[in-house]
Design an enzyme around this catalytic site. Structure first.
Site, PDB file in Angstrom:
ATOM      1  N   LYS A 115       0.816  -1.213   0.000  1.00 49.96           N
ATOM      2  CA  LYS A 115       0.000   0.000   0.000  1.00 49.96           C
ATOM      3  C   LYS A 115       0.850   1.265   0.000  1.00 49.96           C
ATOM      4  O   LYS A 115       0.505   2.253  -0.655  1.00 49.96           O
ATOM      5  CB  LYS A 115      -0.943  -0.006   1.207  1.00 49.96           C
ATOM      6  CG  LYS A 115      -2.029  -1.062   1.110  1.00 49.96           C
ATOM      7  CD  LYS A 115      -2.950  -1.031   2.317  1.00 49.96           C
ATOM      8  CE  LYS A 115      -4.050  -2.072   2.187  1.00 49.96           C
ATOM      9  NZ  LYS A 115      -4.960  -2.060   3.354  1.00 49.96           N
ATOM     10  N   LYS A 196      -8.143  -9.996  -7.856  1.00 55.72           N
ATOM     11  CA  LYS A 196      -9.282 -10.305  -6.990  1.00 55.72           C
ATOM     12  C   LYS A 196     -10.422  -9.326  -7.223  1.00 55.72           C
ATOM     13  O   LYS A 196     -10.201  -8.159  -7.550  1.00 55.72           O
ATOM     14  CB  LYS A 196      -8.855 -10.235  -5.510  1.00 55.72           C
ATOM     15  CG  LYS A 196      -8.025 -11.414  -5.049  1.00 55.72           C
ATOM     16  CD  LYS A 196      -7.683 -11.330  -3.577  1.00 55.72           C
ATOM     17  CE  LYS A 196      -8.891 -11.557  -2.701  1.00 55.72           C
ATOM     18  NZ  LYS A 196      -8.550 -11.625  -1.258  1.00 55.72           N
ATOM     19  N   LYS A 199     -14.072  -3.841  -4.356  1.00 60.68           N
ATOM     20  CA  LYS A 199     -14.992  -2.709  -4.325  1.00 60.68           C
ATOM     21  C   LYS A 199     -14.444  -1.530  -5.120  1.00 60.68           C
ATOM     22  O   LYS A 199     -15.194  -0.704  -5.625  1.00 60.68           O
ATOM     23  CB  LYS A 199     -15.232  -2.256  -2.880  1.00 60.68           C
ATOM     24  CG  LYS A 199     -15.812  -3.306  -1.966  1.00 60.68           C
ATOM     25  CD  LYS A 199     -15.823  -2.801  -0.526  1.00 60.68           C
ATOM     26  CE  LYS A 199     -16.224  -3.886   0.444  1.00 60.68           C
ATOM     27  NZ  LYS A 199     -16.155  -3.434   1.847  1.00 60.68           N
TER      28      LYS A 199
END
Length: 332
Positions: A115, A196, A199
């Site tokens: 991240k 994957k 959202k």
């Protein structure tokens, strides 16, 4: 004989509607644990602010997350649902545990490296949140933590910190164990099946949400990426059809080899996609209907939260009191 149930604790950040991967890889498996364990499902809204949030949206999403938990089958009469920020003890315990956590161990966390590489501004909360996650778990002496492979390292940190605190002071914490569920655990994007389902995927039709209507589900499945071979086979090197076949197996409970045999005589993908869409609609439509029925009932949702908070706050106070005494803090 001690018949007390083991404690399971887990949660999902309130960052939007749950998608099919969240349901098959997490919530649906949690539902199966309700009879066997004393289940604590919390809304980790303190974790959510490791990235910028619109305050009003976060409040709304937190309440929505409660409604989605219930719609997915987490019956508040059979489990405990609570909000992280409502409970005194999570951040307090995280500070004590942080003082036992080597900085290098946090820098080695895979998710932090991943991240932080994608962001221009990196704040300390992103580095520190695995310690808060450890506090979430240890505060209630959870025996098991349902988790995906991507979070296993964080559960290992919780185990390390429990053992370190117990060795430094005296036995205090249960050393938690991860519960890795493999069935349906990796649902991939319908448009980019190498990644994957997410959202945050902006591709149209890439993600199926638990609130999608039947016509939307059917449209997304029909337009899902496959390939030109027109043969339904479970080969990872053909990620599009492999993903759809895995979804079918996760929903129906059929083994991959059996599903492959069932569809071996199908020519093309249209009929298979139609059948997959129907089983998904049958699975998700009751969830959508339940969610729509309760999402605006704030009185009910707050009552569920209050009930959960009232159960766990005394437990958190008891654990924190023990910890404070052992590290040498003066009694209040």
């Amino acid at each position: 004989m001690d018949t007390q149930k083991k404690i399971v604790l887990t949660g999902m950040q309130p960052t939007g509607l749950l998608h099919l991967g969240n349901f098959l890889g997490a919530a649906n498996n949690w539902k199966k644990m309700l009879d066997q364990y004393d289940c604590y499902f919390f809304i980790p809204n303190q974790h959510a602010i490791t990235i910028p949030q619109v305050p009003a949206h976060l409040r709304s999403a937190t309440l929505n997350c409660v409604a989605q938990y219930i719609a997915c089958g987490l019956d508040p009469q059979r489990c405990t649902i609570f909000v992280q920020s409502h409970i005194v003890g999570h951040t307090e315990l995280a500070w004590v545990l942080g003082c036992l956590t080597p900085l290098g161990q946090l820098y080695r966390m895979h998710q932090f490296k991943d991240k932080s590489a994608k962001r221009e501004n990196i704040y300390s909360g992103l580095l520190y949140y695995p310690v808060l996650m450890a506090a979430d778990i240890l505060l209630y002496n959870a025996d098991f933590v349902p988790t995906g492979e991507d979070q296993r390292q964080h559960v290992e940190l919780a185990r390390d910190l429990a053992e370190r605190f117990n060795a430094t002071y005296s036995p205090t914490f249960t050393v938690p164990a991860p519960l890795i569920e493999t069935t349906g655990a990796r649902v991939m994007s319908l448009k980019s099946p190498e990644h994957k389902m997410s959202k945050s995927d902006s591709a149209d039709g890439a993600t199926i949400y638990i609130t999608d209507k039947p016509e939307t589900i059917r449209k997304k499945i029909i337009s899902a990426v496959t390939d030109s071979e027109n043969k339904i086979a479970s080969h990872p090197e053909r990620p599009g059809i492999f993903n759809l076949l895995n979804i079918y197996c996760a929903v129906t409970g059929i083994q991959l080899e059996a599903a492959e045999a069932k569809f071996k005589d199908y020519t093309g993908y249209a009929a298979f996609k139609e059948e997959l869409a129907e089983v998904l609609i049958k699975l998700l439509d009751p969830i959508r209907e339940k969610y729509e029925a309760i999402k605006e009932d704030k009185e009910y949702l707050y009552a569920v939260i209050r009930k959960g908070n009232e159960k766990v706050q005394p437990i958190a106070y008891k654990t924190l009191s023990k910890v404070y005494h052992k590290v040498g803090f003066l009694e209040r």
